[in-house]
Motif scaffolding. Structure first.
Motif: not given
Length: 170
Positions: A50-55, A57-71, A130-136
């Motif tokens: 489970v990976l959780r983005r918070n406010e 988040i470093s640019d490095e972690h944004q790129e590494l784990f969340f670069s292709h999603t807005d979840a 249920r996961l989709i409804a929660r934005g996961v």
């Protein structure tokens, strides 16, 4: 609200138990808060990250784990678990908050050293919906080891690795 998730539908009381992987830890009953319950919308032994983005988040972690999603939350499981996740029925036990204390705020874990009687039991199914409804964002991979290694090599702190002992060896 605090919950305990189980594949069993007939638990009358929760008795504190010692964790096998923490022999020095006291016997407790574990609960999860409502904000983090999505991490238990899976069969008990399903390995997942489970990976959780918070406010912050470093640019490095944004790129590494969340670069292709807005979840804000990504849960990755091995693809061989997909049919079990889709077909799994769980039971969500409502637990009295007054008997618990916070154990891990990031994960939403609470513990109690008392015997606990649930106040309500709900049948939970349609876990993917249920996961989709929660934005996961639910991701499938053939093997969790590369993601686990990337997470552990980084200094990213907003993650959980669950039931990894059941992951397929690389």
């Amino acid at each position: 609200m605090l919950y305990h998730f189980s594949e069993e539908s007939d638990i009358d009381v929760f008795i504190p138990r010692a964790k096998q992987n923490r022999p020095d830890f006291p016997a407790v009953v574990w609960a999860i808060d409502e904000q983090h319950e999505y991490s238990y919308y899976f069969p008990r032994d399903c390995p997942r990250i489970v990976l959780r983005r918070n406010e912050e988040i470093s640019d490095e972690h944004q790129e590494l784990f969340f670069s292709h999603t807005d979840a804000a939350i990504i849960v990755t499981v091995e693809s061989e678990w997909y049919s079990r996740i889709v077909n799994q029925t769980l039971y969500r036990y409502h637990l009295p908050e007054s008997t618990f204390r916070l154990f891990d705020e990031t994960a939403g874990y609470y513990i109690s050293e008392q015997v606990i009687t649930p106040s309500c039991i709900e049948k939970i199914d349609h876990l993917v919906e249920r996961l989709i409804a929660r934005g996961v964002e639910l991701r499938m991979t053939t093997n969790l080891y590369p993601l686990r290694n990337a997470v552990l090599k980084s200094d990213f702190q907003q993650f959980g690795i669950h039931r990894f002992n059941h992951a397929k060896l690389p």
